[in-house]
Design an enzyme around this catalytic site. Structure first.
Site, mmCIF file in Angstrom:
data_model
loop_
_atom_site.group_PDB
_atom_site.id
_atom_site.type_symbol
_atom_site.label_atom_id
_atom_site.label_comp_id
_atom_site.label_asym_id
_atom_site.label_seq_id
_atom_site.Cartn_x
_atom_site.Cartn_y
_atom_site.Cartn_z
ATOM 1 N N THR A 29 0.843 -1.207 0.000
ATOM 2 C CA THR A 29 0.000 0.000 0.000
ATOM 3 C C THR A 29 0.879 1.259 0.000
ATOM 4 O OG1 THR A 29 -0.230 -0.150 2.403
ATOM 5 C CG2 THR A 29 -2.037 -1.020 1.100
ATOM 6 N N GLN A 103 3.781 -11.970 1.411
ATOM 7 C CA GLN A 103 2.384 -12.296 1.141
ATOM 8 C C GLN A 103 1.894 -11.525 -0.072
ATOM 9 O OE1 GLN A 103 1.433 -11.056 5.431
ATOM 10 N NE2 GLN A 103 -0.192 -12.493 4.954
ATOM 11 N N HIS A 121 1.810 -16.235 -1.825
ATOM 12 C CA HIS A 121 0.563 -16.154 -2.594
ATOM 13 C C HIS A 121 0.798 -16.025 -4.089
ATOM 14 C CE1 HIS A 121 -0.947 -14.844 1.483
ATOM 15 N NE2 HIS A 121 -1.735 -15.846 1.181
ATOM 16 N N CYS A 154 -2.340 -21.238 -23.676
ATOM 17 C CA CYS A 154 -0.901 -21.506 -23.750
ATOM 18 C C CYS A 154 -0.494 -21.769 -25.198
ATOM 19 C CB CYS A 154 -0.589 -22.713 -22.881
ATOM 20 S SG CYS A 154 1.128 -23.265 -22.964
ATOM 21 N N SER A 195 2.428 -6.141 8.186
ATOM 22 C CA SER A 195 1.394 -7.180 8.233
ATOM 23 C C SER A 195 0.690 -7.114 9.579
ATOM 24 C CB SER A 195 2.035 -8.566 8.057
ATOM 25 O OG SER A 195 1.083 -9.576 8.322
ATOM 26 N N SER A 196 -0.616 -7.312 9.554
ATOM 27 C CA SER A 196 -1.354 -7.313 10.813
ATOM 28 C C SER A 196 -1.148 -8.637 11.556
ATOM 29 C CB SER A 196 -2.839 -7.098 10.544
ATOM 30 O OG SER A 196 -3.312 -8.147 9.712
ATOM 31 N N ASP A 237 5.363 4.043 10.032
ATOM 32 C CA ASP A 237 5.296 3.912 8.584
ATOM 33 C C ASP A 237 6.476 3.045 8.117
ATOM 34 O OD1 ASP A 237 5.671 4.412 5.793
ATOM 35 O OD2 ASP A 237 4.490 6.251 6.003
HETATM 36 ZN ZN ZN Z 1 0.789 -25.150 -21.568
#
Ligand code: ZN
Length: 256
Positions: A29, A103, A121, A154, A195-196, A237
């Site tokens: 952010t 993350q 992630h 693809c 991160s929280s 910050d």
């Molecule tokens: Zn493929």
């Protein structure tokens, strides 16, 4: 950030054999990427169900159509790494950060020069083929999707391409989860940034490290799920506190 606390935290990093950092949404952010979960976050505008893995499987064309809009809102303003990303790269390059777990899916750590972060992630700057599992740069694929090539497929096996991120309803990639866990187990210092620490597995990684004796340093604007366990809990910050911490580590390093 108290100077005395800052120098204690810096020497903990200098004296550690293994320093691991985890970054969360607060680091993104700060680069202008909208938050998903906050009150006026993106999920007030988009329906999370539209980005569920079952929707992708049932209707890849509709999924991609909305994904193109979502990504435009997320990264449309040519986001760039900020001072926190850069400070973490400096720590890494000076030998004071052994591993980075994130993350975030924006790829900004890599853009700032971080080498091989653990992407819990995934990474939205890539797409993955659902057939042959090859990875491709996302930009040209999104360009095709914007031009009406829906769903993009693809070029090797003709199966549908999927953003290389963990969608709702999907498991985290096993290899990354395992890497993150074992890094946390062996950390002497664990830095949790932006991160929280309430969403799994982000919450349990620093906890695992702290349980095994690691010094826990948290940098986040607000109180976190593990603030009570942290030796250092800097509520600041990330773009100010992380560079200050990195400078204190690097400038006072007896080895340099
Ligand atoms: Zn493929």
């Amino acid at each position: 950030m108290d100077e005395r606390e800052l120098s204690f935290a810096a020497s903990a990093i200098q004296n550690a054999d293994s320093v691991v950092a985890l970054t969360g949404a607060g680091v993104s952010t700060a680069s202008g990427i909208p938050d998903f979960r906050s009150e006026d976050g993106l999920w007030t505008e988009y329906d999370p169900n539209d980005f569920h893995i079952s929707r992708f499987q049932a209707d890849p064309e509709g999924f991609w159509r909305e994904r193109v809009d979502l990504v435009e809102d997320l990264f449309g303003n040519d986001v760039e790494p900020n001072a926190a990303h850069e400070a973490l790269t400096e720590l890494e390059e000076s030998g004071h950060l052994d591993a980075l777990i994130t993350q975030n899916v924006d790829g900004l750590h890599q853009e700032a020069g971080s080498d091989d972060p653990v992407e819990l992630h995934g990474n939205g700057q890539r797409v993955a083929c659902t057939g042959c599992n090859r990875r491709f740069d996302a930009d040209p694929v999104f360009e095709r999707a914007r031009g009406g090539d829906l769903p993009p497929t693809c070029e090797h096996c003709d199966d549908v391409l999927k953003p290389d991120v963990v969608l709702f309803g999907e498991q985290l990639p096993e290899h990354e989860r395992f890497r993150a866990h074992s890094l946390s187990e062996s950390a002497d210092v664990f830095l949790a940034i932006g991160s929280s620490l309430t969403v799994e597995p982000a919450a349990s990684l620093p906890e695992t490290a702290a349980d095994r004796g690691a010094t826990l340093i948290i940098v986040n604007l607000d109180s976190t799920g593990l603030s009570g366990h942290a030796e250092y809990d800097f509520r600041e910050d990330v773009t100010e506190a992380v560079p200050r911490l990195a400078d204190a580590v690097i400038d006072s390093d007896p080895r340099t």
